[in-house]
Design a protein around this motif. Structure first.
Motif, PDB file in Angstrom:
ATOM      1  N   ASN A  72       0.813  -1.239  -0.055  1.00 27.63           N
ATOM      2  CA  ASN A  72      -0.004   0.069  -0.166  1.00 27.63           C
ATOM      3  C   ASN A  72       0.865   1.479   0.187  1.00 27.63           C
ATOM      4  N   ASN A  75       2.620   1.412  -3.656  1.00 33.32           N
ATOM      5  CA  ASN A  75       1.761   1.766  -4.501  1.00 33.32           C
ATOM      6  C   ASN A  75       0.781   3.162  -4.389  1.00 33.32           C
ATOM      7  N   SER A  76       0.742   3.415  -3.050  1.00 29.53           N
ATOM      8  CA  SER A  76       0.484   5.068  -3.154  1.00 29.53           C
ATOM      9  C   SER A  76       1.421   6.250  -3.088  1.00 29.53           C
TER      10      SER A  76
ATOM     11  N   THR B  52     -15.821   5.950  -8.453  1.00 33.52           N
ATOM     12  CA  THR B  52     -15.636   4.318  -8.710  1.00 33.52           C
ATOM     13  C   THR B  52     -16.506   3.929  -9.704  1.00 33.52           C
ATOM     14  N   ARG B  61      -5.206   0.001 -12.951  1.00 32.38           N
ATOM     15  CA  ARG B  61      -4.654  -0.636 -11.641  1.00 32.38           C
ATOM     16  C   ARG B  61      -3.992   0.402 -10.814  1.00 32.38           C
ATOM     17  N   VAL B  62      -4.165   0.535  -9.770  1.00 33.20           N
ATOM     18  CA  VAL B  62      -3.517   1.688  -8.779  1.00 33.20           C
ATOM     19  C   VAL B  62      -2.211   1.454  -8.633  1.00 33.20           C
ATOM     20  N   ALA B 278      -9.189  -5.698  -4.767  1.00 30.77           N
ATOM     21  CA  ALA B 278      -9.029  -4.209  -4.708  1.00 30.77           C
ATOM     22  C   ALA B 278      -7.505  -3.936  -4.210  1.00 30.77           C
ATOM     23  N   PHE B 279      -6.967  -4.679  -3.091  1.00 28.61           N
ATOM     24  CA  PHE B 279      -5.930  -4.170  -2.322  1.00 28.61           C
ATOM     25  C   PHE B 279      -4.735  -5.455  -2.063  1.00 28.61           C
ATOM     26  N   TRP B 282      -4.538  -5.679  -6.674  1.00 29.33           N
ATOM     27  CA  TRP B 282      -4.856  -4.401  -7.334  1.00 29.33           C
ATOM     28  C   TRP B 282      -5.597  -4.156  -8.525  1.00 29.33           C
ATOM     29  N   ARG B 283      -6.580  -4.908  -8.881  1.00 24.12           N
ATOM     30  CA  ARG B 283      -7.061  -4.675  -9.983  1.00 24.12           C
ATOM     31  C   ARG B 283      -8.205  -3.621  -9.655  1.00 24.12           C
ATOM     32  N   THR B 284      -7.732  -2.247  -9.877  1.00 21.93           N
ATOM     33  CA  THR B 284      -8.911  -1.312  -9.386  1.00 21.93           C
ATOM     34  C   THR B 284     -10.226  -1.176 -10.049  1.00 21.93           C
ATOM     35  N   SER B 288     -13.911  -1.812  -8.718  1.00 26.35           N
ATOM     36  CA  SER B 288     -14.745  -1.098  -8.628  1.00 26.35           C
ATOM     37  C   SER B 288     -16.060  -1.380  -9.097  1.00 26.35           C
TER      38      SER B 288
END
Lengths: 440, 315
Positions: A72, A75-76, B52, B61-62, B278-279, B282-284, B288
């Motif tokens: 996290n 990535n952030s 979203t 992907r974030v 999501a976390f 990481w397939r944002t 969503s």
């Protein structure tokens, strides 16, 4: 006039002093998992603070949340960590997404050679792409899955006699995986010193990476391969080869016949607890726990023996653990962070690192003539480090890992479907992931 | 007295400010008060929701800032709704929702009915019963894993004591047949007191005079219960079901701590699956779309439910 000149020059000198101080002495934050070796690193880093004038801060997160929290952070684009001792599987993502600083130029400029480190740790912890001289980390903590066993129980004449009568060979550290299963079955439910004990504590955890880190020790040795060695990302026939099917069936058989009841979600800490409390005859775990086992009042000293993951029909391999230390690309103190790596890479610091409870991957430390005899587990450690294989380190490693966790847990623990179906499922999931990534 | 205060405040207000305030209409003053709340709501609720929805149509992907974001239409929605694993998590969630609510309402109402009777130690028992809901879900999850331990766990011991089964012969969180019930039991243990408190509020809102009138009409206790108590507590009960339903639809911490979603994926609820997408993966964009589907489901069901709740209240 003179007074004002004096005041101005004093101010300039004072300012330059302040400026110099802040440029040299910086606050560095090192991020890692919260465990015993991290405490040893805190102690050791006092030497770096004294020599460099920098102040070290530490952000340690317990293992179950370590990946979540630190990924996290990366990535952030957070600024918490200047130095990251990250898991080996993160290296692909961190390199491709520009989260780690590439260290080749720094290594060249400071005469740090990757030839000085165990080859498996360089490939596992530092390189991306794998087997290319592109370095994103310095091998920091060498680790591998291995086994501990109750030498005192194994040595009891009455048990040796019973075992020999049943299996036809002497009760000792297993020479192969089949023997390991025999021994686990032999101890399962047996009464020792008035207490019911069980065969082996193995990795079965569902939530993060546990069962994958465990099952691979059987899969590799029965013939599982991540991909076609000649054609990257070609999975069919390698992930689900007949050997791999047998390996997965073996792990389920070991779980069903030789593990304590209720061990359906066990990882490092549960395995340690089971072993130290005298519940099991053998324990699968990463080698980092061995120093703690060796000094444990209940099971330490001569009561415990250590062995590398035994071979199977397709060879002898063990799951790589451990981490490399990297400089976070977002760090505002990159120079000071690199200075820390330079300090950490010194042979005498690496030697101290191992003495204090760390695990150096430097060859001058682990290949020293007296190293195997220094600790009772060092021989097993060296053997284990020579047979390592690692999970995918692709940028999509987390998706690959979660798919494997689900499929394997579903078969081994929940008992749903067959080994073949589970491995076919992994091929399907991984293929989709690589297609999404544009690699297929 | 009040007039004097108002006069004093009016005199103390600086002339410039007084002039400006005097120029504002009631509507403008109302907006002045409500405005900040609306802005805050837009910033922390509406904007993320719209964002979203927008992301759900992309492959974003974030963790890949450098990768181009492509508009992929309804592909994420198609993949989610045609994925058998997602439907399995929906089934697991439905099982968990139905049984937790059913048991909590049943036991919660029964406890409230008992506690509502006046007896010695009533307050003490109420306090003891509500203790579980004051604990952290993570703590509850953690200590129930010990209670469920086949070798040392109290739960297995008690079951073994009463049934004669060997306590170490079964594992509540290691068996695919028992694990879904293991999480239902823990959630019921923890949140039944909440339902009980709401029911208790309902029971105590019924005036004694109604029961006295029923007594005069010679209505039996049974008839009083079904024709007076139940209908008058029903709106409260339905409110409790609404709260617990919404809460349990997004259940995460307790189950993760207890089973990690296993064995296999048998207790992987939708919120756990969503969090992993999501976390962890990481397939944002995909996550969503998943979140939008869950939001529409909860919102739709809650809206229908609230309408029926209002009908019951109006009756």
């Amino acid at each position: 006039m003179r007074i004002s000149k004096f005041l101005i020059s004093t101010a300039v000198i004072a300012m330059s002093f302040v400026g110099t101080t802040s440029a040299v002495a910086q606050d560095l934050t090192l991020c890692w998992a919260s465990w015993d070796p991290a405490n040893a690193l805190v102690e050791m880093s006092k030497d770096f603070e004294a020599k460099s004038g920098n102040t070290m801060h530490f952000e340690f997160v317990p293992w179950p949340n370590f990946a979540d929290r630190m990924l996290n952070e990366l990535n952030s684009g957070g600024h918490l960590c200047d130095l990251m001792i990250g898991d080996s599987q993160w290296i692909g993502g961190a390199a491709e997404n520009g989260q780690y600083v590439k260290l080749n130029d720094f290594f060249d400029a400071n005469n740090i050679s990757m030839d000085d480190f165990l080859p498996a740790t360089v490939v596992g912890y530092a390189e991306w792409p794998k087997n290319t001289p592109n370095y994103w980390a310095l091998p920091a903590f060498a680790d591998v899955v291995g086994w501990t066993y109750r030498k005192d129980w194994f040595g009891r004449p009455e048990l040796q006699k019973k075992f020999k009568a049943k299996y036809g060979y002497p009760l000792d550290a297993p020479a192969n995986l089949e023997q390991l299963k025999d021994i686990a079955e032999f101890f399962q439910g047996r009464e020792i010193d008035g207490k019911k004990v069980y065969g082996a504590a193995i990795y079965t955890e569902r939530g993060s990476e546990g069962i994958t880190m465990g099952v691979t020790n059987a899969l590799y040795n029965y013939g599982f391969k991540y991909q076609n060695p000649k054609k990257p990302y070609d999975l069919e026939g390698y992930v689900n080869s007949p050997g791999a099917v047998k390996g997965l069936e073996y792990y389920k058989a070991l779980y069903d016949a030789g593990t304590p009841p209720g061990s359906s979600d066990w990882y490092m800490s549960e395995d340690i607890d089971a072993y130290k409390s005298g519940q099991v005859a053998m324990q699968m775990n990463f080698a980092f726990i061995w120093p703690g086992v060796n000094v444990d009042p209940n099971v330490g000293g001569d009561r415990t023996g250590y062995f590398a993951n035994p071979p199977g029909p397709a060879g002898q391999f063990a799951q790589l653990g451990g981490q490399g230390i990297s400089v976070v690309a977002n760090s505002p103190h990159k120079d000071a962070a690199l200075e820390y790596i330079k300090w950490f890479a010194q042979p005498e610091i690496q030697a101290r690192w191992t003495e204090m409870g760390g695990a150096s991957a430097m060859r001058s430390v682990v290949e020293a003539p007296d190293f195997p005899s220094k600790k009772p587990y060092n021989k097993a450690f060296l053997k284990s480090m020579s047979i390592v294989k690692d999970f995918w380190a692709e940028p999509s490693y987390a998706s690959l890992l979660l798919a494997m966790q689900a499929r394997v847990h579903n078969y081994v623990i929940a008992g749903q479907g067959t080994a073949r179906e589970a491995l076919d499922g992994i091929v399907k999931d991984w293929t989709e992931i690589f297609e999404d990534e544009g690699k297929l | 007295m009040a007039d004097n205060t108002i006069d004093r405040i009016a005199k103390a207000t600086p002339p410039g400010l007084a002039k400006r305030v005097r120029g504002l209409s009631d509507r403008a003053i109302a907006w002045l008060f409500v405005g900040p709340s609306i802005l805050l709501l837009l910033a922390i609720n509406i904007f993320p929701l719209i964002w979203t929805i927008r992301l759900s149509f992309t492959n974003f992907r974030v963790n890949r800032f450098n990768a181009p974001i492509e508009f992929i239409g309804l592909r994420n929605y198609e993949r989610i709704l045609s994925d058998p694993d997602v439907w399995k998590t929906m089934q697991a969630t439905a099982h968990f929702l139905f049984w937790t609510i059913f048991l909590q309402v049943l036991i919660g109402f029964a406890l409230a009915y008992l506690i509502n009777k006046k007896f010695k130690g009533n307050d003490l028992w109420t306090t003891i019963i509500v203790l579980p809901m004051m604990l952290s879900p993570a703590v509850v999850g953690n200590f129930w894993t010990f209670l469920y331990q086949p070798q040392i766990g109290l739960f297995n011991y008690v079951v073994g004591f009463f049934s004669g089964i060997d306590p170490s012969s079964f594992s509540m969180i290691g068996s695919i047949h028992l694990a879904p019930w293991a999480i239902v039991i823990v959630d019921t243990w923890m949140w039944t007191p909440f339902v009980m408190l709401i029911c208790l509020a309902g029971l105590r809102s019924i005036p004694d005079s109604i029961y006295e009138a029923a007594e005069i009409d010679r209505a039996s206790k049974w008839r009083q219960f079904w024709t007076l108590t139940v209908p008058m507590v029903l709106p409260f009960l339905m409110l409790a079901v609404l709260f617990r339903g919404i809460e349990n639809f997004k259940m995460f911490d307790l189950v993760v701590q207890l089973t990690g979603g296993g064995p296999g994926s048998i207790t992987t609820l939708t919120s756990i699956d969503l969090k992993r997408e999501a976390f962890e993966k990481w397939r944002t964009g995909y996550a969503s779309a998943y979140a939008v589907i869950l939001f529409v489901t909860v919102f739709g069901m809650a809206s229908i439910y609230v309408k029926s709740l209002n009908k019951v209240k109006d009756r």
